[in-house]
Design a protein around this motif. Structure first.
Motif, short mmCIF file in Angstrom:
data_model
loop_
_atom_site.label_atom_id
_atom_site.label_comp_id
_atom_site.label_asym_id
_atom_site.label_seq_id
_atom_site.Cartn_x
_atom_site.Cartn_y
_atom_site.Cartn_z
N GLY A 1 0.81 -1.21 0.00
CA GLY A 1 0.00 0.00 0.00
C GLY A 1 0.85 1.27 0.00
O GLY A 1 1.90 1.33 0.63
N ALA B 1 -3.74 5.89 1.38
CA ALA B 1 -4.34 4.96 2.33
C ALA B 1 -5.86 5.06 2.28
O ALA B 1 -6.43 6.15 2.26
CB ALA B 1 -3.84 5.27 3.75
N ASP C 1 -7.08 -0.55 2.60
CA ASP C 1 -5.87 -0.78 3.39
C ASP C 1 -6.24 -1.15 4.83
O ASP C 1 -5.58 -1.99 5.45
CB ASP C 1 -4.98 0.46 3.37
CG ASP C 1 -4.43 0.74 1.99
OD1 ASP C 1 -3.68 -0.09 1.48
OD2 ASP C 1 -4.77 1.79 1.43
N THR D 1 -7.21 -4.69 4.86
CA THR D 1 -6.02 -5.53 4.74
C THR D 1 -5.29 -5.62 6.08
O THR D 1 -4.81 -6.70 6.48
CB THR D 1 -5.07 -4.97 3.67
OG1 THR D 1 -5.77 -4.88 2.43
CG2 THR D 1 -3.85 -5.85 3.49
N ARG E 1 -0.79 5.44 9.11
CA ARG E 1 -1.20 5.58 7.70
C ARG E 1 -2.25 6.67 7.56
O ARG E 1 -2.19 7.50 6.64
CB ARG E 1 -1.74 4.24 7.19
CG ARG E 1 -0.65 3.18 6.96
CD ARG E 1 -1.26 1.79 6.77
NE ARG E 1 -0.30 0.84 6.21
CZ ARG E 1 0.61 0.19 6.91
NH1 ARG E 1 0.72 0.41 8.22
NH2 ARG E 1 1.43 -0.66 6.32
#
Length: 640
Positions: free
Chosen positions: A73, A78, A82, A85, A130
């Motif tokens: 990523g 982001a 993400d 994930t 992130r």
């Protein structure tokens, strides 16, 4: 990644930084969970007292995070994908670590509830950095939580940047027309990484391999969408040909300003334009010199309603003239450019004047009333076959009309006159071309007669302008819209092309440059790049609308028309082209005749044109321009 395109060290180092961050967070989360659990039991333990289990957990996380694609990523983009994930990776890591730990230690002396604590801790520790990075970059997190949905038309994006991310996000909304199946990008550091769950598969050069891989997965793209403005000219032409070979159409993404929160299915891709295919590196212009040339001056543009004239007007008004005079003999064209100025620049002092440059008395009257400081003379008949069929009219406008303007400039102490010329004036084979060469010669001769403080006369010579009235591009567009055939004169025909904006910018630059480095009777030649084969242009235009040349649209060769050449030239071999200080502008030194001799020739030419005496007209032209080779008219013998 293919074997012939290895990932460089920079790409690996970026992934390593992300991986190191995630594994450090896994270490902290595990130790913190164990410490918290021991604290609640009243057992005061030092950090890393259970380091073997910590190490085992980090190893499991490293493997799981890699497999779920957590390192791929791009933090700048982001998204909710993400976060999903991350959640999946942390959950799998804990579920795999638990049986591994049981097999090794039977969970002796390990607080099992620590694994419940580590889950939210690690999810937060991986997600928050992130999200914070995206917040810093974008200023909001609204785009992160928009979910993806599949759409109807599979597309492949070219370019892994902000436009790609915005488009992928927008296409996640219900009812949008496209489904992004992958991305190609020439930045090696982005290959193998994800934007909102969409993989940057490979480089643009490996496009056939990318399409084949997607095809094997049942996700073959139908369209290629450009998400970058950096691919232009030759690169774009090659990409268009490659897309055509792979059975894909091609377009550009909307501009970033077109992506709005409520746009949804209203966001439409932009078709490629001929300017995209022609694109060349932007010349570095001395805009300050252009500003000094125009600012505070009274400017006149003849032929103001034409393609070049109207673009001259648009660019000149941005340079703050004190007054601009729009002169044209076409009522509708003059009305349109005057209305455009009234709408876009109502504060600019202007006047629109209907006048014919062939009328010397009317020209003199206009100059007396308007008192211009700068004159850009773009008025001319430019259509080669029509000029061949009406040579007397072409001579009266292009030759005698130019003399009228040049004389008026001299008599009214105009500072600078700029004649817009053409590459067809070089070794001319047409009436249009030779008439423009005669106009060049007159400006040269009058310039050589100049003394201190007199009018500077500059001619600027260039080739075809894309989309200009009567040019091949609008003709091809109409023929393609009608289903063909597209008519091309000859398979070998080439022409120089330039966008209208680029041509006019360089005209203004040449005019300003000559003000600082004046050479009497200057003829500037714009660098037009490499000539373009007309048949290739036709094929590219057909591909631009998603059709295949010679299959969906016929290309028919019709033969050269009267006055046309196979190949145009920008200068005569004896003119001695020399570079100037400005990139993209060359200086030519064509021969000319003394002004008195030219005036006698022009007077005789005027009388012959009014009598419509074709033999006398051609004879006088051939005498003044010996390199003129009329193809459809017998070259008469002229008494010397």
């Amino acid at each position: 990644m293919t074997a012939n395109n290895p990932r460089p060290f920079l790409s690996l180092s970026r992934v390593s930084v992300v991986a190191l961050h995630d594994l450090i967070q896994a270490t902290i989360a595990f130790e913190l969970a164990v410490w918290i659990r021991h604290q609640t039991l009243g057992n005061d333990q030092a950090l890393f007292f259970d380091w073997p289990n910590t190490l085992a957990f980090v190893v499991v996380c490293a493997i799981v995070f890699w497999r779920v694609g957590l390192y791929r990523g791009i933090w700048h983009y982001a998204s909710f994908t993400d976060l999903v994930t991350i959640t999946k990776g942390v959950s799998l890591g804990i579920l795999i670590f638990l049986p591994v730990l049981f097999l090794v230690t039977r969970l002796e002396n390990f607080p099992r509830t620590a694994l419940i604590l580590v889950w939210p801790l690690l999810v937060l520790q991986l997600s928050l950095p992130r999200l914070a990075y995206r917040l810093i970059k974008d200023g909001n997190l609204r785009a992160v939580f928009e979910r993806n949905h599949d759409d109807r038309v599979p597309v492949l994006l070219v370019g892994a940047g902000s436009s790609a991310e915005a488009f992928i996000r927008e296409m996640s909304r219900p009812g949008t027309p496209y489904s992004v199946v992958g991305i190609v990008d020439d930045k090696p550091g982005r290959i193998g990484r994800d934007i909102r769950g969409i993989r940057v598969i490979d480089s643009v050069d490996n496009l056939p391999d990318v399409v084949a891989r997607l095809d094997r997965k049942g996700r073959r793209p139908q369209r290629l969408l450009l998400a970058t403005e950096k691919i232009v000219g030759d690169g774009l032409r090659r990409l268009l040909t490659r897309a055509d070979e792979l059975g894909m159409t091609m377009a550009r993404l909307p501009r970033l300003t077109d992506f709005r929160g409520d746009a949804g299915s209203d966001v439409a891709v932009r078709p490629l334009a001929m300017e995209d295919l022609l694109g060349r590196p932007q010349k570095v212009l001395d805009r300050d010199a252009m500003q000094r040339l125009v600012q505070g001056q009274r400017v006149m543009v003849t032929g103001a309603g034409g393609t070049i004239g109207s673009e001259l007007v648009r660019q000149i008004v941005l340079l703050a003239p004190s007054h601009i005079t729009l002169l044209d003999n076409g009522e509708h064209a003059l009305y349109q450019i005057d209305l455009e100025l009234a709408t876009a620049h109502p504060a600019v002092d202007r006047r629109a004047i209907l006048a014919d440059v062939r009328d010397e008395g009317r020209v003199a009257h206009v100059f007396t009333e308007e008192s211009p400081d700068l004159v850009f003379h773009a008025a001319a008949f430019k259509h080669v076959p029509l000029s061949e069929q009406n040579p007397h009219e072409a001579v009266l406008t292009n030759v005698l009309g130019s003399r009228n303007i040049a004389r008026a400039c001299r008599r009214h102490s105009v500072k600078t006159m700029v004649l817009i010329s053409t590459d067809k004036a070089v070794n001319p084979t047409s009436v249009m071309g030779v008439s423009k060469r005669l106009a060049e010669m007159y400006c040269q001769a009058l310039g050589h007669e100049a003394t201190g403080g007199d009018t500077r006369l500059v001619a600027v010579r260039f080739g075809n302008v894309l989309g200009s009235t009567g040019s091949v591009v609008p003709l091809f567009q109409k023929q393609i819209a009608a289903g063909g055939p597209v008519t091309v004169t000859d398979p070998s025909t080439t022409r120089f092309f330039m966008t209208t904006r680029e041509a006019v910018e360089l005209v203004l630059q040449a005019s300003a440059m000559d003000a600082n480095d004046h050479v009497p009777g200057t003829v500037f030649v714009l660098d037009m790049g490499e000539p373009v084969k007309i048949v290739d242009l036709a094929r590219q235009m057909i591909r631009l609308v998603g059709l295949q040349p010679d299959k969906d649209i016929e290309i028919r060769f019709t033969g050269l028309r009267p006055g046309e050449k196979l190949h145009e030239e920008l200068s005569h071999q004896a003119e001695g082209l020399t570079p100037t200080a400005q990139d993209g502008i060359l200086r030519a030194a064509p021969r000319t005749l003394p002004l008195a001799d030219l005036d006698r020739e022009f007077d005789a030419l005027r009388d012959a044109a009014h009598r419509e005496d074709l033999g006398a007209v051609v004879g006088l032209i051939c005498k003044a321009v010996p390199e003129f080779t009329p193809h459809h008219i017998d070259r008469p013998a002229v008494a010397q």
